[in-house]
Write an enzyme that holds these catalytic residues in place. Structure first.
Site, PDB file in Angstrom:
ATOM      1  NE  ARG A   6      -2.432   2.872  12.395  1.00  0.00           N
ATOM      2  CZ  ARG A   6      -1.623   2.065  11.728  1.00  0.00           C
ATOM      3  NH1 ARG A   6      -1.899   0.785  11.663  1.00  0.00           N
ATOM      4  NH2 ARG A   6      -0.549   2.530  11.141  1.00  0.00           N
ATOM      5  NE  ARG A  46       4.512  -6.310  11.540  1.00  0.00           N
ATOM      6  CZ  ARG A  46       5.385  -6.217  10.534  1.00  0.00           C
ATOM      7  NH1 ARG A  46       6.472  -6.970  10.527  1.00  0.00           N
ATOM      8  NH2 ARG A  46       5.185  -5.375   9.541  1.00  0.00           N
ATOM      9  CE  LYS A  52      -0.961  -0.226   4.949  1.00  0.00           C
ATOM     10  NZ  LYS A  52      -0.104  -1.399   5.172  1.00  0.00           N
ATOM     11  NE  ARG A  62      11.577  -3.453   7.005  1.00  0.00           N
ATOM     12  CZ  ARG A  62      10.466  -2.805   6.822  1.00  0.00           C
ATOM     13  NH1 ARG A  62       9.439  -2.990   7.628  1.00  0.00           N
ATOM     14  NH2 ARG A  62      10.332  -1.946   5.830  1.00  0.00           N
ATOM     15  NE  ARG A  66       8.549  -5.253   3.195  1.00  0.00           N
ATOM     16  CZ  ARG A  66       7.549  -4.557   3.697  1.00  0.00           C
ATOM     17  NH1 ARG A  66       7.563  -4.194   4.969  1.00  0.00           N
ATOM     18  NH2 ARG A  66       6.530  -4.201   2.947  1.00  0.00           N
TER      19      ARG A  66
END
Length: 193
Positions: free
Chosen positions: A88, A148, A13, A137, A135
């Site tokens: 949210r 998450r 997004k 991380r 990614r």
């Protein structure tokens, strides 16, 4: 063009919001950017937010909504914007809907009469996990990512229904190449501008 970009972590997004904001020459606004800008500018709302942030606490809904309202009233947002990271919760969405769709003296507009569109980038969890793990991380392991995603699904499902009920939801399959997603977003949103 008034767009809210929703989607789980890894859905793309932020990338899509930046691409389309540049293409349509409208600001891409993230809640984090709004908060930081208010703090740096030392606005009264920014000073209040800074006190919470310095204490390591979340900025309360009411204050966050005031800050978003202040940002929406800035000149660069008059022609439209893409909002990322807000709302949210359903109470935030209801407030925001009222803020945007109220017409002075004319009563509130709602649903398809309001210019706002909520774009949901839908991507299966297994694809999101793969994307996020790639990614590299340090804090991203599969267990953390799945948690998450679970939290995101719990918090976001009511928002998806909120915007669907108002005929403001635009669902896009985010499980394709970046260029294909961008092309579909341009196609479905150009009819809503």
């Amino acid at each position: 063009m008034q767009l809210i970009f929703m989607g789980p972590p890894g859905a793309g997004k932020g990338t899509q919001a930046q691409l389309l904001a540049a293409l349509w020459k409208i600001p891409h606004i993230s809640t984090g950017d709004i908060l930081r800008a208010c703090v740096v500018a030392k606005t009264p709302l920014g000073e209040k937010a800074k006190a919470y942030m310095d204490a390591g606490e979340l900025v309360p809904d009411g204050l966050l909504m005031d800050i978003v309202q202040e940002r929406m009233n800035q000149p660069d947002a008059k022609a439209g914007w893409i909002l990322d990271g807000f709302p949210r919760t359903v109470p935030q969405a209801a407030f925001f809907d009222t803020l945007l769709c109220d017409v002075p003296g004319g009563g509130p507009k709602s649903g398809k009469d309001c210019a706002l569109r909520a774009v949901n980038l839908d991507v299966p969890d297994n694809i999101l996990v793969t994307r996020l793990l790639s990614r590299g991380r340090q804090d991203d392991n599969e267990q953390t990512i799945r948690r998450r995603l679970q939290v995101y699904r719990e918090q976001t499902e009511p928002l998806i229904e909120f915007y669907r009920d108002r005929e403001q939801l635009v669902a896009v399959d985010g499980d394709r190449s970046m260029q294909e997603v961008t092309a579909q977003l341009q196609q479905v949103l150009s009819g809503n501008s």
